[in-house]
Scaffold this motif. Sequence first.
Motif, PDB file in Angstrom:
ATOM      1  N   VAL A 155       0.589  -1.309  -0.026  1.00 28.33           N
ATOM      2  CA  VAL A 155      -0.074   0.360   0.134  1.00 28.33           C
ATOM      3  C   VAL A 155       1.211   1.395   0.011  1.00 28.33           C
ATOM      4  O   VAL A 155       1.721   1.371   0.751  1.00 28.33           O
TER       5      VAL A 155
ATOM      6  N   VAL B 240      -2.373  -0.047  -3.738  1.00 29.65           N
ATOM      7  CA  VAL B 240      -3.480  -0.948  -3.065  1.00 29.65           C
ATOM      8  C   VAL B 240      -3.019  -2.487  -3.608  1.00 29.65           C
ATOM      9  O   VAL B 240      -3.065  -3.152  -4.986  1.00 29.65           O
TER      10      VAL B 240
ATOM     11  N   ASP C 194      -9.712  -8.320  -3.321  1.00 30.90           N
ATOM     12  CA  ASP C 194      -9.304  -6.953  -3.140  1.00 30.90           C
ATOM     13  C   ASP C 194      -9.591  -5.866  -3.450  1.00 30.90           C
ATOM     14  O   ASP C 194      -9.741  -4.933  -3.074  1.00 30.90           O
TER      15      ASP C 194
ATOM     16  N   ASN D  79     -11.019  -2.771  -1.009  1.00 32.42           N
ATOM     17  CA  ASN D  79      -9.898  -1.287  -1.167  1.00 32.42           C
ATOM     18  C   ASN D  79     -10.984  -0.713  -2.107  1.00 32.42           C
ATOM     19  O   ASN D  79     -10.618   1.251  -1.583  1.00 32.42           O
TER      20      ASN D  79
ATOM     21  N   VAL E 108     -10.669   2.467   0.297  1.00 31.14           N
ATOM     22  CA  VAL E 108      -9.907   3.779   0.462  1.00 31.14           C
ATOM     23  C   VAL E 108     -10.513   5.399   0.161  1.00 31.14           C
ATOM     24  O   VAL E 108      -9.763   6.313   0.931  1.00 31.14           O
TER      25      VAL E 108
ATOM     26  N   ALA F 237     -11.188  -4.087   6.046  1.00 37.12           N
ATOM     27  CA  ALA F 237      -9.773  -3.342   5.297  1.00 37.12           C
ATOM     28  C   ALA F 237      -9.132  -3.164   5.893  1.00 37.12           C
ATOM     29  O   ALA F 237      -7.821  -2.043   6.130  1.00 37.12           O
TER      30      ALA F 237
ATOM     31  N   THR G  73      -5.129  -3.043   4.643  1.00 35.84           N
ATOM     32  CA  THR G  73      -4.715  -1.928   3.859  1.00 35.84           C
ATOM     33  C   THR G  73      -4.799  -0.741   4.855  1.00 35.84           C
ATOM     34  O   THR G  73      -4.296  -0.098   4.574  1.00 35.84           O
TER      35      THR G  73
END
Length: 147
Positions: A72, A91, A98, A102, A106, A127, A130
């Motif tokens: 990341v 990411v 995934d 993400n 994000v 998450a 992440t």
Amino acid sequence: MRKIAITVAATASIVVLLFSYRTSTDQTPVATARPLGGTQPSGTASPPASGPPASGDGTFTGDAADTRYGPVQVRITVAGGRITDAHAVQVPQKSGRDVRINSAAVPVLIQETLQAQSARIDTVSGATYTSEGYQQSLQSAIDAAHR
């Protein structure tokens, strides 16, 4: 026999209700916006500075943080001593899962970054890896802005 059927139906109903219960309905991030170098109300301690100073205007890319599912990396833009933009450069994207996780996490992490003006942001539920990698890379970008 009738009591057993009623008991089983009642238990199943309760289990369904428990699984559908939302633990939090408040979507407001816990972190609050505070301008860098701003003043605190009297009587409150100022937390250690973790945001970029006004002299560090520009674009800064943090180090890639290795997570269980992949790296990341975060890039921030600083103007007037404030983080004005954040972008996840890398990411994890090895699987559809995934990508799904993400793509939802994000934007929340970016929003919290802009509000908190630091790397002290909440972890996004679902998450965790992440979020932790994002926080590490974000802190690295903020540290680069200090130089």
